[in-house]
Design a protein around this motif. Structure first.
Motif, mmCIF file in Angstrom:
data_model
loop_
_atom_site.group_PDB
_atom_site.id
_atom_site.type_symbol
_atom_site.label_atom_id
_atom_site.label_comp_id
_atom_site.label_asym_id
_atom_site.label_seq_id
_atom_site.Cartn_x
_atom_site.Cartn_y
_atom_site.Cartn_z
ATOM 1 N N GLU A 241 -30.761 -3.879 -36.380
ATOM 2 C CA GLU A 241 -31.743 -3.782 -37.458
ATOM 3 C C GLU A 241 -32.175 -2.326 -37.623
ATOM 4 N N ILE A 242 -32.348 -1.919 -38.869
ATOM 5 C CA ILE A 242 -32.875 -0.594 -39.200
ATOM 6 C C ILE A 242 -34.169 -0.807 -39.974
ATOM 7 N N VAL A 243 -35.251 -0.241 -39.466
ATOM 8 C CA VAL A 243 -36.573 -0.435 -40.053
ATOM 9 C C VAL A 243 -37.116 0.913 -40.506
ATOM 10 N N PHE A 244 -37.738 0.943 -41.675
ATOM 11 C CA PHE A 244 -38.321 2.186 -42.170
ATOM 12 C C PHE A 244 -39.328 1.882 -43.269
ATOM 13 N N LYS A 245 -40.129 2.889 -43.559
ATOM 14 C CA LYS A 245 -41.050 2.832 -44.696
ATOM 15 C C LYS A 245 -40.519 3.762 -45.778
ATOM 16 N N ASN A 246 -40.407 3.242 -46.966
ATOM 17 C CA ASN A 246 -39.884 4.042 -48.067
ATOM 18 C C ASN A 246 -40.930 5.032 -48.560
ATOM 19 N N SER A 247 -40.445 6.150 -49.065
ATOM 20 C CA SER A 247 -41.315 7.135 -49.698
ATOM 21 C C SER A 247 -40.585 7.687 -50.918
ATOM 22 N N TYR A 248 -40.560 6.872 -51.968
ATOM 23 C CA TYR A 248 -40.020 7.242 -53.277
ATOM 24 C C TYR A 248 -38.507 7.475 -53.273
ATOM 25 N N THR A 249 -37.794 6.798 -52.387
ATOM 26 C CA THR A 249 -36.332 6.809 -52.424
ATOM 27 C C THR A 249 -35.860 5.599 -53.216
ATOM 28 N N ALA A 250 -34.985 5.821 -54.190
ATOM 29 C CA ALA A 250 -34.553 4.738 -55.074
ATOM 30 C C ALA A 250 -33.355 3.980 -54.515
ATOM 31 N N PHE A 251 -32.372 4.700 -53.960
ATOM 32 C CA PHE A 251 -31.154 4.065 -53.460
ATOM 33 C C PHE A 251 -30.805 4.649 -52.092
ATOM 34 N N LEU A 252 -30.238 3.802 -51.249
ATOM 35 C CA LEU A 252 -29.928 4.216 -49.880
ATOM 36 C C LEU A 252 -28.503 3.822 -49.517
ATOM 37 N N THR A 253 -27.775 4.784 -48.966
ATOM 38 C CA THR A 253 -26.447 4.543 -48.407
ATOM 39 C C THR A 253 -26.493 4.861 -46.917
ATOM 40 N N VAL A 254 -25.928 3.984 -46.102
ATOM 41 C CA VAL A 254 -25.950 4.158 -44.646
ATOM 42 C C VAL A 254 -24.521 4.333 -44.147
ATOM 43 N N LEU B 278 -40.948 14.439 -57.197
ATOM 44 C CA LEU B 278 -40.399 15.700 -56.707
ATOM 45 C C LEU B 278 -39.930 15.595 -55.264
ATOM 46 N N HIS B 279 -40.566 14.750 -54.470
ATOM 47 C CA HIS B 279 -40.226 14.622 -53.053
ATOM 48 C C HIS B 279 -39.974 13.154 -52.729
ATOM 49 N N PHE B 280 -38.957 12.897 -51.928
ATOM 50 C CA PHE B 280 -38.642 11.536 -51.502
ATOM 51 C C PHE B 280 -38.022 11.604 -50.113
ATOM 52 N N THR B 281 -38.295 10.577 -49.309
ATOM 53 C CA THR B 281 -37.785 10.535 -47.944
ATOM 54 C C THR B 281 -37.941 9.120 -47.402
ATOM 55 N N LEU B 282 -37.665 8.946 -46.107
ATOM 56 C CA LEU B 282 -37.920 7.702 -45.389
ATOM 57 C C LEU B 282 -38.804 8.029 -44.197
ATOM 58 N N GLU B 283 -39.769 7.179 -43.920
ATOM 59 C CA GLU B 283 -40.715 7.417 -42.835
ATOM 60 C C GLU B 283 -40.650 6.279 -41.818
ATOM 61 N N GLU B 284 -41.152 6.567 -40.615
ATOM 62 C CA GLU B 284 -41.243 5.566 -39.535
ATOM 63 C C GLU B 284 -39.891 4.884 -39.296
ATOM 64 N N LEU B 285 -38.849 5.680 -39.264
ATOM 65 C CA LEU B 285 -37.487 5.157 -39.105
ATOM 66 C C LEU B 285 -37.238 4.753 -37.652
ATOM 67 N N ARG B 286 -36.732 3.523 -37.461
ATOM 68 C CA ARG B 286 -36.438 3.014 -36.120
ATOM 69 C C ARG B 286 -35.149 2.193 -36.151
ATOM 70 N N LEU B 287 -34.393 2.279 -35.068
ATOM 71 C CA LEU B 287 -33.173 1.485 -34.899
ATOM 72 C C LEU B 287 -33.400 0.482 -33.778
ATOM 73 N N TYR B 288 -33.081 -0.777 -34.042
ATOM 74 C CA TYR B 288 -33.221 -1.823 -33.032
ATOM 75 C C TYR B 288 -31.838 -2.337 -32.642
#
Length: 219
Positions: A49-62, A132-142
């Protein structure tokens, strides 16, 4: 393995820039976050599982870097593969919906196996010029077999002291039939008062439309 998220190092986002950084003011809207795992840890990590809080990111590729157990000791045997492609985090990139939500990406959502992972690369896209700014926060890997306590609210809300916990209101809900009866009685009383109201104006000091000077002097 101890319960909880896998130990890892989340590096700061790197914004991709096309052309000269100083002269080209175009905003590509793409950023990369690399997650490094400890050197002694990789062969034990089977991402569940990958857990995170979004911060204005529209699309995600892993993308994950992995290797087979038979390739231990061979540095060149590591290979990058895409396990999630353009996963939508914001249904409409120009609006706030989903911009600050918590997300969980599970193993069954991946396009390939995520075993023997040595590194993870997250590719963030935000095509809208509004943010103007976008990222992912509180990112954790389980790791596989361990489930996060992920909820739709921040982590600090799940660790409230007993006196801060919200009370259970279900036990204090009155009987709907009783409430309905009391509301009907209140409505009947309101109608009775309205029917008995007089249209005559109530004066304080006037008598037959005139004021008595002696009466006014006592006030």
């Amino acid at each position: 393995m101890a319960p909880g998220p896998a130990p890892c190092t989340v590096r700061s986002p790197v914004v991709l820039q096309v052309g000269d950084v100083k002269t080209d003011l175009a905003r590509p809207g793409v950023a990369i976050i690399d997650v490094a795992l400890p050197p002694a840890q990789p062969l034990d990590v089977r991402v569940g599982e990958i857990v995170f809080k979004n911060s204005y990111t529209a699309f995600l590729t892993v993308r994950v870097q992995r290797r087979r157990p038979c390739d231990v000791g061979r540095e060149g045997a590591r290979k990058w593969v895409t396990c999630l492609w353009n996963h939508c985090l914001m249904p409409s990139p120009h609006t706030e919906t989903g911009s600050q939500d918590y997300f969980s990406l599970f193993r069954h959502q991946m396009l390939c196996d995520v075993d023997q992972v040595t590194a993870v690369r997250l590719i963030l896209r935000q095509p809208s010029p509004v943010w103007l700014h976008f990222t992912l926060e509180e990112l954790r890997l389980y790791p596989k077999g361990q489930q996060s306590l992920q909820t739709d609210f921040p982590t600090w809300l799940s660790h409230l002291a007993p006196q801060q916990q919200p009370e259970n209101l279900h036990g204090g809900i009155p009987d709907p039939e009783k409430v309905s009866t009391e509301v009907q009685q209140l409505w009947v009383l309101t109608e009775m008062i309205r029917a008995n109201q007089t249209a005559a104006r109530i004066g304080r000091f006037d008598v037959d439309g005139c004021y008595d000077i002696n009466l006014l002097s006592y006030t």
